[in-house]
Design an enzyme around this catalytic site. Structure first.
Site, PDB file in Angstrom:
ATOM      1  N   ASP A 130       2.400  20.331 -20.723  1.00 19.92           N
ATOM      2  CA  ASP A 130       1.856  18.992 -20.867  1.00 19.92           C
ATOM      3  C   ASP A 130       2.430  17.915 -21.710  1.00 19.92           C
ATOM      4  OD1 ASP A 130       0.242  16.639 -21.693  1.00 19.92           O
ATOM      5  OD2 ASP A 130      -1.584  18.065 -21.918  1.00 19.92           O
TER       6      ASP A 130
ATOM      7  N   TYR B 296       0.964  -1.304  -0.046  1.00 18.87           N
ATOM      8  CA  TYR B 296       0.079  -0.044   0.166  1.00 18.87           C
ATOM      9  C   TYR B 296       0.852   1.198  -0.014  1.00 18.87           C
ATOM     10  CZ  TYR B 296      -3.743   3.045   0.860  1.00 18.87           C
ATOM     11  OH  TYR B 296      -4.769   4.462   0.772  1.00 18.87           O
TER      12      TYR B 296
ATOM     13  N   PHE C 223     -18.352  14.771 -26.698  1.00 19.34           N
ATOM     14  CA  PHE C 223     -17.812  13.885 -27.761  1.00 19.34           C
ATOM     15  C   PHE C 223     -17.929  12.374 -27.345  1.00 19.34           C
ATOM     16  CE2 PHE C 223     -13.283  13.804 -26.334  1.00 19.34           C
ATOM     17  CZ  PHE C 223     -13.267  14.475 -25.470  1.00 19.34           C
TER      18      PHE C 223
ATOM     19  N   PHE D  80      -6.726  21.373 -24.930  1.00 22.52           N
ATOM     20  CA  PHE D  80      -6.933  20.000 -25.047  1.00 22.52           C
ATOM     21  C   PHE D  80      -8.381  19.824 -24.153  1.00 22.52           C
ATOM     22  CE2 PHE D  80      -6.994  15.560 -24.061  1.00 22.52           C
ATOM     23  CZ  PHE D  80      -7.162  15.237 -25.122  1.00 22.52           C
ATOM     24  N   THR D  81      -9.092  18.927 -24.659  1.00 21.15           N
ATOM     25  CA  THR D  81     -10.482  18.682 -23.956  1.00 21.15           C
ATOM     26  C   THR D  81     -10.431  18.559 -22.605  1.00 21.15           C
ATOM     27  OG1 THR D  81     -10.174  16.364 -24.454  1.00 21.15           O
ATOM     28  CG2 THR D  81     -11.563  17.612 -26.010  1.00 21.15           C
TER      29      THR D  81
ATOM     30  N   LYS E 288       0.336   7.501 -23.701  1.00 27.02           N
ATOM     31  CA  LYS E 288       0.820   8.029 -25.123  1.00 27.02           C
ATOM     32  C   LYS E 288       2.317   7.715 -25.269  1.00 27.02           C
ATOM     33  CE  LYS E 288      -3.315   9.935 -24.362  1.00 27.02           C
ATOM     34  NZ  LYS E 288      -3.634  11.442 -24.020  1.00 27.02           N
TER      35      LYS E 288
ATOM     36  N   ARG F 168     -12.568  15.344 -34.269  1.00 29.12           N
ATOM     37  CA  ARG F 168     -11.771  16.379 -33.507  1.00 29.12           C
ATOM     38  C   ARG F 168     -12.385  17.641 -34.199  1.00 29.12           C
ATOM     39  NH1 ARG F 168      -9.355  14.426 -28.693  1.00 29.12           N
ATOM     40  NH2 ARG F 168     -11.461  14.597 -28.321  1.00 29.12           N
TER      41      ARG F 168
HETATM   42  C1  LIG Z   1      -4.710  12.228 -23.491  1.00 33.86           C
HETATM   43  C2  LIG Z   1      -4.384  13.534 -23.353  1.00 33.86           C
HETATM   44  C3  LIG Z   1      -4.747  14.244 -22.126  1.00 33.86           C
HETATM   45  C4  LIG Z   1      -5.290  13.421 -20.667  1.00 33.86           C
HETATM   46  O1  LIG Z   1      -4.716  12.289 -20.598  1.00 33.86           O
HETATM   47  P1  LIG Z   1      -5.657  11.066 -19.921  1.00 33.86           P
HETATM   48  O2  LIG Z   1      -4.810  10.278 -19.764  1.00 33.86           O
HETATM   49  O3  LIG Z   1      -6.579  10.516 -21.275  1.00 33.86           O
HETATM   50  O4  LIG Z   1      -6.477  11.353 -18.826  1.00 33.86           O
HETATM   51  C5  LIG Z   1      -4.054  15.555 -21.690  1.00 33.86           C
HETATM   52  N1  LIG Z   1      -3.083  15.978 -22.696  1.00 33.86           N
HETATM   53  C6  LIG Z   1      -3.077  15.583 -24.051  1.00 33.86           C
HETATM   54  C7  LIG Z   1      -2.401  16.391 -24.926  1.00 33.86           C
HETATM   55  C8  LIG Z   1      -3.539  14.302 -24.170  1.00 33.86           C
HETATM   56  O5  LIG Z   1      -3.185  13.899 -25.596  1.00 33.86           O
END
Ligand SMILES: *Cc1c(COP(=O)(O)O)cnc(C)c1O
Length: 463
Positions: free
Chosen positions: A220, A77, A454, A129-130, A263, A387
């Site tokens: 980011d 933990y 979306f 970004f969303t 990613k 998108r």
């Molecule tokens: C995917 C993504 C996020 C969010 O990350 P999650 O792991 O999906 O929560 C933030 N910024 C960018 C540029 C992304 O491509």
């Protein structure tokens, strides 16, 4: 003799050790599936998909080393050994002092926004970004787009469409005052712009400006290694540098980052928040126990952190990135040669179809990109993502669709998953659709969720 430089083309730097079988469906099956899914590709079941280009998020193939890493998961933990492996890797490759793991990128965005954004603040960023923007808004902030104008033009061949427009940023700071700007949100390889990089020169200028005005730069870092690739390829003075050293140079010019490890970092789940400021770190470390889990696992299993630590090292491998970017370009070149309108220059993680040009007869409020993604599925069982106007959502002030300049369909390539033959099939299918484009009709939204619509919105074909 060194023959390495003479090799005319790239190849995948791996052998395939295990496979997952896929199969093609019938047109009738796909018609039923897309209707059932409300013409939203997010709502299709994965078993109904032939080639899945929905996203590169969490869909990569892990290496044998990463799978082996799962077996040394220390599921304590508290104080898991894998946390310390991850911390070491983040410090070594990204260079930040402090680390808070989170279940994925938006978990880190939540911590950052809640800690740094106050009601009435403005958060500038190189395009939205969303999830990033939503977390800034939920914390009471207003996102302000300060990306260069070229980013909104799919035809522009600007080599660094991810750059911050320093005049736009300065106008904002002059207008609202630097104390209303908690940080600038800087994304590598800007996803919504088509996977477009910022340059090191731009980042250095931004860094100097932000030092002067005492504004932190929060990166980011989701696709920053891919951004480093383009810096090396396109910017003077970087041709002989390693990806690893360029990545580190980027991070050293910033104050912290949020990371979706799903990613660049080759894992199926994971993320983190990292920074150099001890006070911010202590707040994040405290807050993560409320929303994610203890600060040495942040919603992840120990084994997930181990796979991420290994992924950090594999992601800067030169051959890996050459094949990654080579595959995306291969697909893009096939489409470009056939005259299919795509966003230029080709980015690193996806090919973006320009739905405005593809379907000029469909009004943006009839969601051309959404319609095109649905048609591609119907035609070939290939799953892509909208998108455009659906992703952009509504303006919180006017309540109207934002009608963004970019109305795109994203064909996103998972890392290390598909072969060149799959790319040929994808290109043939898109080209076939392009030849019959005048028969494609728009969509009407019949269910609209409040947040990030979306993902779960439902549609009906316009008759
Ligand atoms: C995917 C993504 C996020 C969010 O990350 P999650 O792991 O999906 O929560 C933030 N910024 C960018 C540029 C992304 O491509």
């Amino acid at each position: 003799m060194n023959t390495e430089k003479k090799r005319p083309s790239w190849a995948e730097p791996y052998k395939i050790k295990s496979v997952e079988l896929i199969h093609m469906t019938t047109r009738e099956e796909r018609e039923a599936a897309i209707r059932e899914a409300g013409y939203n590709t997010f709502l299709i079941r994965s078993k109904e998909v032939y080639i899945d280009l929905l996203t590169d998020s969490g869909t990569s193939a892990m290496s044998d080393k990463q799978w082996a890493g799962l077996m040394v998961g220390d599921e304590a933990y508290s104080g898991s050994e894998n946390f310390y492996h991850l911390l070491e890797a983040v410090q070594e490759y990204y260079g930040y002092k402090y680390l808070v793991p989170t279940h994925q990128g938006r978990g880190a965005e939540h911590l950052l926004s809640q800690i740094m954004v106050k009601k009435g603040d403005y958060v500038p960023g190189n395009m939205y970004f969303t999830t990033t923007r939503l977390h800034q808004e939920l914390a009471g902030g207003t996102f302000v787009d300060v990306i260069v104008d070229e980013a909104h033009d799919p035809a522009s061949r600007h080599p660094f469409k991810g750059n911050v427009d320093m005049d736009k940023l300065d106008r904002l700071v002059q207008k609202v005052g630097a104390d209303r700007v908690p940080y600038i949100s800087l994304e590598g390889n800007v996803n919504m712009a088509g996977g477009q990089p910022f340059s090191m020169a731009n980042l250095k200028e931004l860094n100097a400006y932000c030092r002067q005005h005492n504004i932190p730069i929060m990166l980011d870092a989701t696709r920053t290694i891919e951004n480093a690739w383009f810096i090396r390829e396109r910017e003077e003075g970087y041709a002989d540098k390693s990806l690893r050293s360029i990545l580190r140079e980027i991070c050293d010019l910033t104050d912290g980052c949020t990371m979706s490890a799903k990613k660049d970092l080759l894992v199926n789940i994971g993320g983190f928040f990292a920074c150099n400021d001890e006070e911010v770190f202590l707040k994040a470390q405290n807050m993560v126990v409320v929303y994610e889990g203890l600060h040495t696992y942040g919603g992840l299993a120990g084994r997930d952190m181990e796979a991420m630590a290994i992924g950090i090292r594999e992601a800067v491998n030169e051959d890996h990135q050459a094949a990654r970017i080579g595959q995306v370009r291969y697909l893009g070149d096939l489409l470009r040669k056939a005259g299919v309108p795509i966003v230029n220059p080709i980015g690193s993680h996806a090919i973006f179809l320009d739905a405005r040009k593809f379907l000029p007869h469909i009004d943006q409020d009839d969601f051309p990109a959404q319609a095109l993604a649905a048609e591609l599925y119907l035609e070939a069982g290939i799953r892509a993502m909208e998108r455009g106007n659906v992703s952009a959502g509504r303006d919180p002030e006017t309540g109207r669709n934002r009608r963004p300049a970019l109305e795109l369909v994203r064909l996103t390539l998972p890392r290390r998953v598909y072969t060149q033959a799959h790319m040929d099939v994808v290109a043939e299918s898109v080209i076939r659709l392009y030849e019959n484009r005048d028969q494609i009709k728009g969509l009407k939204m019949i269910y609209e969720p409040e947040y990030l619509r979306f993902f779960q919105a439902r549609f009906e074909p316009l008759s």
